[in-house]
Design a protein around this motif. Structure first.
Motif, mmCIF file in Angstrom:
data_model
loop_
_atom_site.group_PDB
_atom_site.id
_atom_site.type_symbol
_atom_site.label_atom_id
_atom_site.label_comp_id
_atom_site.label_asym_id
_atom_site.label_seq_id
_atom_site.Cartn_x
_atom_site.Cartn_y
_atom_site.Cartn_z
ATOM 1 N N PHE A 1 -34.635 17.397 -62.649
ATOM 2 C CA PHE A 1 -34.177 16.341 -61.328
ATOM 3 C C PHE A 1 -33.256 15.526 -61.781
ATOM 4 C CE2 PHE A 1 -37.328 19.412 -59.004
ATOM 5 C CZ PHE A 1 -36.067 20.002 -58.595
ATOM 6 N N VAL B 1 -38.090 26.201 -62.963
ATOM 7 C CA VAL B 1 -37.542 25.189 -62.094
ATOM 8 C C VAL B 1 -35.783 25.182 -61.375
ATOM 9 C CG1 VAL B 1 -36.756 22.840 -61.855
ATOM 10 C CG2 VAL B 1 -38.672 23.706 -63.116
ATOM 11 N N ILE C 1 -40.003 18.942 -64.570
ATOM 12 C CA ILE C 1 -39.145 18.782 -63.578
ATOM 13 C C ILE C 1 -38.574 17.723 -63.756
ATOM 14 C CG2 ILE C 1 -39.844 19.401 -61.588
ATOM 15 C CD1 ILE C 1 -42.255 20.785 -61.819
ATOM 16 N N CYS D 1 -40.966 23.630 -57.883
ATOM 17 C CA CYS D 1 -40.621 22.197 -58.303
ATOM 18 C C CYS D 1 -42.064 21.141 -57.785
ATOM 19 C CB CYS D 1 -39.985 21.990 -56.524
ATOM 20 S SG CYS D 1 -38.480 22.550 -55.523
#
Length: 63
Positions: A53, A18, A49, A23
């Motif tokens: 983020f 990642v 993931i 993504c």
């Protein structure tokens, strides 16, 4: 901890891919060389993931 038992892919392996630009679960699975298996790893990969983020967004906001 293992993200995928079928292919012995760890959470750290997923995080590394990642950070390198993967993504989606599909991109992570491809980067790890994972072939179709039982599929239970997909949810865990997606969680990792999202975690990446979310952490990245917090770090960006704090800067």
């Amino acid at each position: 901890m293992y993200a995928c038992v079928c292919h012995a892919v760890t959470d750290d392996d997923v995080r590394d891919h990642v950070r390198s630009g993967a993504c989606s679960a599909k991109e992570v699975r491809s980067a790890c060389g994972m072939r179709p298996g039982c599929g239970t790893c997909v949810g865990r990969i997606r969680d990792l993931i999202e975690e990446h983020f979310a952490t990245d967004a917090v770090a960006t906001a704090a800067a």
